[in-house]
Design a protein around this motif. Structure first.
Motif, PDB file in Angstrom:
ATOM      1  N   SER A 259      -7.594 125.205   4.521  1.00  0.00           N
ATOM      2  CA  SER A 259      -7.892 124.305   3.317  1.00  0.00           C
ATOM      3  C   SER A 259      -9.251 123.426   3.699  1.00  0.00           C
ATOM      4  CB  SER A 259      -6.866 123.413   2.973  1.00  0.00           C
ATOM      5  OG  SER A 259      -7.034 122.845   1.892  1.00  0.00           O
ATOM      6  N   GLY A 260      -9.910 123.534   2.711  1.00  0.00           N
ATOM      7  CA  GLY A 260     -11.413 122.847   2.558  1.00  0.00           C
ATOM      8  C   GLY A 260     -11.150 121.814   1.552  1.00  0.00           C
ATOM      9  N   TYR A 261     -12.284 121.068   1.185  1.00  0.00           N
ATOM     10  CA  TYR A 261     -12.189 120.000  -0.296  1.00  0.00           C
ATOM     11  C   TYR A 261     -13.178 120.195  -1.244  1.00  0.00           C
ATOM     12  CZ  TYR A 261      -8.979 118.070   3.483  1.00  0.00           C
ATOM     13  OH  TYR A 261      -8.140 117.686   4.256  1.00  0.00           O
ATOM     14  N   ALA A 262     -12.704 120.221  -2.353  1.00  0.00           N
ATOM     15  CA  ALA A 262     -13.794 120.523  -3.700  1.00  0.00           C
ATOM     16  C   ALA A 262     -14.678 119.486  -3.379  1.00  0.00           C
ATOM     17  CB  ALA A 262     -12.951 120.417  -4.860  1.00  0.00           C
ATOM     18  N   ASP A 263     -14.290 118.053  -2.983  1.00  0.00           N
ATOM     19  CA  ASP A 263     -15.263 116.967  -2.928  1.00  0.00           C
ATOM     20  C   ASP A 263     -15.747 116.694  -1.563  1.00  0.00           C
ATOM     21  OD1 ASP A 263     -12.540 116.288  -2.208  1.00  0.00           O
ATOM     22  OD2 ASP A 263     -12.637 114.687  -3.097  1.00  0.00           O
ATOM     23  N   ALA A 264     -16.046 117.853  -0.947  1.00  0.00           N
ATOM     24  CA  ALA A 264     -16.519 117.836   0.535  1.00  0.00           C
ATOM     25  C   ALA A 264     -17.784 116.900   0.647  1.00  0.00           C
ATOM     26  CB  ALA A 264     -16.619 119.199   0.946  1.00  0.00           C
TER      27      ALA A 264
ATOM     28  N   SER B  83      -4.512 113.470   1.335  1.00  0.00           N
ATOM     29  CA  SER B  83      -4.409 114.371   0.307  1.00  0.00           C
ATOM     30  C   SER B  83      -3.617 115.644   0.803  1.00  0.00           C
ATOM     31  CB  SER B  83      -5.832 114.950  -0.066  1.00  0.00           C
ATOM     32  OG  SER B  83      -5.912 116.173  -0.234  1.00  0.00           O
ATOM     33  N   LEU B  84      -3.875 115.860   1.878  1.00  0.00           N
ATOM     34  CA  LEU B  84      -2.957 116.751   2.713  1.00  0.00           C
ATOM     35  C   LEU B  84      -2.087 116.310   3.853  1.00  0.00           C
ATOM     36  CD1 LEU B  84      -5.324 118.784   1.205  1.00  0.00           C
ATOM     37  CD2 LEU B  84      -4.486 120.455   2.859  1.00  0.00           C
ATOM     38  N   GLY B  85      -1.925 114.866   3.573  1.00  0.00           N
ATOM     39  CA  GLY B  85      -0.930 114.360   4.616  1.00  0.00           C
ATOM     40  C   GLY B  85       0.171 115.070   5.165  1.00  0.00           C
ATOM     41  N   ALA B  86       0.626 115.067   6.467  1.00  0.00           N
ATOM     42  CA  ALA B  86       1.490 115.597   7.235  1.00  0.00           C
ATOM     43  C   ALA B  86       2.688 114.742   6.972  1.00  0.00           C
ATOM     44  CB  ALA B  86       1.382 115.841   8.369  1.00  0.00           C
ATOM     45  N   ASN B  87       3.966 115.375   6.778  1.00  0.00           N
ATOM     46  CA  ASN B  87       5.019 114.628   6.525  1.00  0.00           C
ATOM     47  C   ASN B  87       5.791 114.974   8.102  1.00  0.00           C
ATOM     48  OD1 ASN B  87       7.474 113.201   5.784  1.00  0.00           O
ATOM     49  ND2 ASN B  87       7.122 114.052   3.731  1.00  0.00           N
ATOM     50  N   PHE B  88       7.098 114.411   8.350  1.00  0.00           N
ATOM     51  CA  PHE B  88       7.743 114.409   9.350  1.00  0.00           C
ATOM     52  C   PHE B  88       8.599 115.737   9.692  1.00  0.00           C
ATOM     53  CE2 PHE B  88       7.518 109.901   8.260  1.00  0.00           C
ATOM     54  CZ  PHE B  88       6.919 109.504   9.272  1.00  0.00           C
ATOM     55  N   PRO B  89       8.683 115.928  10.828  1.00  0.00           N
ATOM     56  CA  PRO B  89       9.255 117.339  11.321  1.00  0.00           C
ATOM     57  C   PRO B  89      10.696 117.361  10.526  1.00  0.00           C
ATOM     58  CG  PRO B  89       8.282 116.694  13.184  1.00  0.00           C
ATOM     59  CD  PRO B  89       8.036 115.750  12.076  1.00  0.00           C
TER      60      PRO B  89
ATOM     61  N   LYS C 261      -0.400 124.713   6.205  1.00  0.00           N
ATOM     62  CA  LYS C 261      -1.694 124.496   5.440  1.00  0.00           C
ATOM     63  C   LYS C 261      -2.405 123.341   6.342  1.00  0.00           C
ATOM     64  CE  LYS C 261      -1.520 122.975   1.066  1.00  0.00           C
ATOM     65  NZ  LYS C 261      -0.848 122.316   0.011  1.00  0.00           N
ATOM     66  N   VAL C 262      -3.692 123.527   6.644  1.00  0.00           N
ATOM     67  CA  VAL C 262      -4.511 122.674   7.506  1.00  0.00           C
ATOM     68  C   VAL C 262      -5.494 122.193   6.699  1.00  0.00           C
ATOM     69  CG1 VAL C 262      -5.705 122.507   9.574  1.00  0.00           C
ATOM     70  CG2 VAL C 262      -3.728 124.161   9.482  1.00  0.00           C
ATOM     71  N   GLY C 263      -5.904 120.831   6.270  1.00  0.00           N
ATOM     72  CA  GLY C 263      -7.038 120.358   5.911  1.00  0.00           C
ATOM     73  C   GLY C 263      -8.094 119.958   6.887  1.00  0.00           C
ATOM     74  N   LEU C 264      -9.110 120.776   6.553  1.00  0.00           N
ATOM     75  CA  LEU C 264     -10.126 120.633   7.663  1.00  0.00           C
ATOM     76  C   LEU C 264     -11.274 119.463   7.280  1.00  0.00           C
ATOM     77  CD1 LEU C 264     -10.644 124.491   7.816  1.00  0.00           C
ATOM     78  CD2 LEU C 264      -9.924 123.017   9.577  1.00  0.00           C
ATOM     79  N   TYR C 265     -10.606 118.294   7.466  1.00  0.00           N
ATOM     80  CA  TYR C 265     -11.176 117.004   6.982  1.00  0.00           C
ATOM     81  C   TYR C 265     -12.355 116.675   7.817  1.00  0.00           C
ATOM     82  CZ  TYR C 265     -11.260 112.434   4.948  1.00  0.00           C
ATOM     83  OH  TYR C 265     -11.787 111.027   4.435  1.00  0.00           O
ATOM     84  N   GLY C 266     -12.066 117.054   9.230  1.00  0.00           N
ATOM     85  CA  GLY C 266     -12.889 116.343  10.227  1.00  0.00           C
ATOM     86  C   GLY C 266     -13.869 117.492  10.683  1.00  0.00           C
TER      87      GLY C 266
ATOM     88  N   ASP D 226      -4.887 115.841   7.123  1.00  0.00           N
ATOM     89  CA  ASP D 226      -6.478 115.750   7.054  1.00  0.00           C
ATOM     90  C   ASP D 226      -6.838 115.692   8.282  1.00  0.00           C
ATOM     91  OD1 ASP D 226      -6.426 115.887   3.984  1.00  0.00           O
ATOM     92  OD2 ASP D 226      -5.660 113.926   4.163  1.00  0.00           O
ATOM     93  N   VAL D 227      -6.960 116.996   8.898  1.00  0.00           N
ATOM     94  CA  VAL D 227      -7.212 116.957  10.336  1.00  0.00           C
ATOM     95  C   VAL D 227      -8.420 116.654  10.902  1.00  0.00           C
ATOM     96  CG1 VAL D 227      -5.241 118.585  10.527  1.00  0.00           C
ATOM     97  CG2 VAL D 227      -7.614 119.443  10.828  1.00  0.00           C
ATOM     98  N   PRO D 228      -8.501 116.035  12.253  1.00  0.00           N
ATOM     99  CA  PRO D 228     -10.025 115.756  12.994  1.00  0.00           C
ATOM    100  C   PRO D 228     -10.167 117.246  13.710  1.00  0.00           C
ATOM    101  CG  PRO D 228      -8.018 114.867  14.309  1.00  0.00           C
ATOM    102  CD  PRO D 228      -7.232 115.682  12.981  1.00  0.00           C
ATOM    103  N   TYR D 229     -11.746 117.024  14.233  1.00  0.00           N
ATOM    104  CA  TYR D 229     -12.118 118.226  14.796  1.00  0.00           C
ATOM    105  C   TYR D 229     -11.383 118.058  16.303  1.00  0.00           C
ATOM    106  CZ  TYR D 229     -14.702 121.369  17.662  1.00  0.00           C
ATOM    107  OH  TYR D 229     -15.243 122.362  18.539  1.00  0.00           O
TER     108      TYR D 229
END
Ligand code: G3H
Length: 250
Positions: free
Chosen positions: A121-126, A34-40, A86-91, A62-65
């Motif tokens: 960024s967090g997720y509505a469907d956490a 969902s918040l996948g990173a692209n190449f530099p 933007k950082v997706g706090l997935y983990g 969608d980053v790990p801890y």
């Protein structure tokens, strides 16, 4: 503000054609999440492709801890030309973990570029993935020195922001973000029909991809400038109606 997420340089060029209708071009790679990173180099090419007065945002994933790993990745996005990070706090399963990650990001990014804008960024469907609760995000953003709190959906299966976080809870999210002096950003398969509610609750940034892709398909479809223009026109209409309603009530 309207944030649009192209996934390639070609799509960013289509966004550039609709530049007058959007505020932020957000680089991501949906194939990586969902918040996948692209190449530099994609961030850099997109920075070069869109008008200089339009800020470029990049998702760090969608980053790990793993605070060190994420801080280094965030710096990579900033060095590549993104000014919204933007950082997706997935983990992150607790607010403390999320604050750890975001503090590292804020330091890495702002040491390099003090005027950069960091979005936690967090997720509505956490509840589906076991990460931090949506309403914890404003406090995580505030305590880490971030500039905005955001919600998106982690699993893009047709369910939408309001399916997981109803409008009254989104309103509370916005209220908490504003109370903390932050901007509030909301996304998650948002459609034009949601704009009335998003405007009424005071959302600062609306993030979209699917709604401005042909066929409403965020993966197979491509962003179309005319859909961006139409989406923006709806935003403007709701903003004026909201302003008029407030004026009439006073
Ligand atoms: O940051 C915004 C997201 O890209 C939203 O994508 P979506 O509208 O397809 O859920």
């Amino acid at each position: 503000m309207l944030l649009i997420s192209p996934d390639s340089v070609e799509e960013a060029l289509d966004c550039a054609k609709a530049a007058e209708h959007l505020d932020i071009v957000d680089v991501k790679r949906p194939d990586e999440g969902s918040l996948g990173a692209n190449f530099p180099w994609v961030i850099r090419e997109i920075r070069d492709a869109v008008p200089a007065d339009k800020p470029v945002s990049a998702t760090v994933g969608d980053v790990p801890y793993k605070p060190g790993t994420v801080a280094q990745a965030a710096l990579g996005a900033a060095v590549s030309g993104a000014t919204y990070i933007k950082v997706g706090l997935y983990g992150c399963t607790t607010p403390e973990q999320a604050i750890d990650v975001m503090r590292g990001v804020v330091r890495a990014v702002k040491d390099h570029r003090p005027d950069a804008f960091v979005v936690a960024s967090g997720y509505a469907d956490a509840h589906r993935i076991g990460c931090v609760n949506p309403l914890a995000l404003p406090d995580i953003a505030r305590r880490s020195g971030s500039d905005a709190a955001m919600l998106d959906t982690a699993i893009k299966d047709g369910t939408r922001l309001f399916d997981h976080v109803p409008p009254d809870v989104c309103a509370e999210f916005v209220r908490l973000a504003h109370e903390a002096g932050l901007l509030a950003a909301l996304a998650g398969s948002v459609k034009t029909g949601d704009l009335g509610t998003l405007t009424r609750i005071g959302t600062d940034i609306v993030g979209v991809r699917g709604a401005v892709c042909e066929g409403g398909d965020r993966k197979a479809g491509r962003i179309r400038p005319q859909l961006v223009a139409a989406f923006r026109a709806e935003m403007e209409r709701h903003a004026s109606e909201h302003t008029a309603a407030i004026a009439a009530a006073n």
